[in-house]
Design an enzyme around this catalytic site. Sequence first.
Site, PDB file in Angstrom:
ATOM      1  N   TYR A 267      30.700  49.631  42.774  1.00  0.00           N
ATOM      2  CA  TYR A 267      31.517  49.449  41.570  1.00  0.00           C
ATOM      3  C   TYR A 267      30.624  49.392  40.328  1.00  0.00           C
ATOM      4  CZ  TYR A 267      35.156  47.559  38.513  1.00  0.00           C
ATOM      5  OH  TYR A 267      36.052  47.376  37.497  1.00  0.00           O
TER       6      TYR A 267
ATOM      7  N   ASP B 187      44.995  42.681  41.568  1.00  0.00           N
ATOM      8  CA  ASP B 187      44.839  42.956  42.996  1.00  0.00           C
ATOM      9  C   ASP B 187      43.387  43.288  43.321  1.00  0.00           C
ATOM     10  OD1 ASP B 187      47.508  42.529  43.405  1.00  0.00           O
ATOM     11  OD2 ASP B 187      48.047  44.643  43.648  1.00  0.00           O
TER      12      ASP B 187
END
Length: 339
Positions: free
Chosen positions: A263, A297
């Site tokens: 990420y 989420d």
Amino acid sequence: MEGAMSSSPNSRIALVTGGNKGIGLEVCKQLASNGITVVLTARDQARGTAAVQELKRLGFSDVIFHQLDITDALSIARLVDFLENRFERLDILLNNAAIGGTERPPLCGSMPVDKKVQQFDGMDKNQRLEWLFKNCRETYQATKQCLQTNYYGTKQLARVFGRRKPDTEPFTRVIRGEKIRDLHALTEALLPLLQCSPDGRIVNVSSSVGLLRQFRNEELTQELNDIDQLTEKRLDDLLDMFLKDFETGRVQVRGWPAEFPAYKVAKAAMNAYSRILHWKHPALCVYCADPGFTSTDMTLNTGLLTPDEGARNIVKVALLPDGELTGAYFQEGQQASFL
């Protein structure tokens, strides 16, 4: 799919990727509240349609849904055809769609959101991130998918918008022997859909974990920060190197970021690409905007900000006066360094 709209012909047109939930949904709501016609996109047809229906129920009539998978060139081409036929321009491209780059435990999705949030009461940011890291698993497949979605997919979207009549065949490149859809061949595109706007702008949702301070290799840091010399081809090479290092267990040795490296590297690459894009197309406004550590989420609801608060930090950047601070990175609405 397209629905009826009552928007003014003079209304600005914004497209938001990953708009069916979380920060993306709140961004759509806030842009619409500013009189902007919003094309909300999502990979899942049913979820995207439901999100638009809910916004219309709340009084936001100038919101429309169109299906989009940012890793699928055919899906993008269909969207571009729609935009060209319906609006003939695009004013704001807001790249929000992203994935976390890890595998999550199945039980994380079964707990009600309010219960998830309550379990982090009393924890500071570092403690929440530590919990998040312990409850995620880094795999090669998740890492590869993260690069494909968060970097190549987002770049692909910008590139297809650069074609007045987009191709309908998928473009591919090869990463570690596997084909990845990408529109790398379109690096010299002039981005006519956005340039048809008198105030075309691209907002790439970024993150503080994509800042160059996360890298533990000074040479990598300097290369990613040298925008005068850095090229998209070199970015591809660096990502290929990272994926190979991940596969062979050399992330730490090479000095790539620790914890959630996929990420972090994908966001750092997108920051660098945004700066290159700004340099190539100075008539466009290109921004990187970090919403802050938000409860979504993707963060397993560990964030400190609500989706509404995170979205406000993005929309503030998206609505900056024409040409102001273009090519810059913003952290929670304030200009900051890429380092």
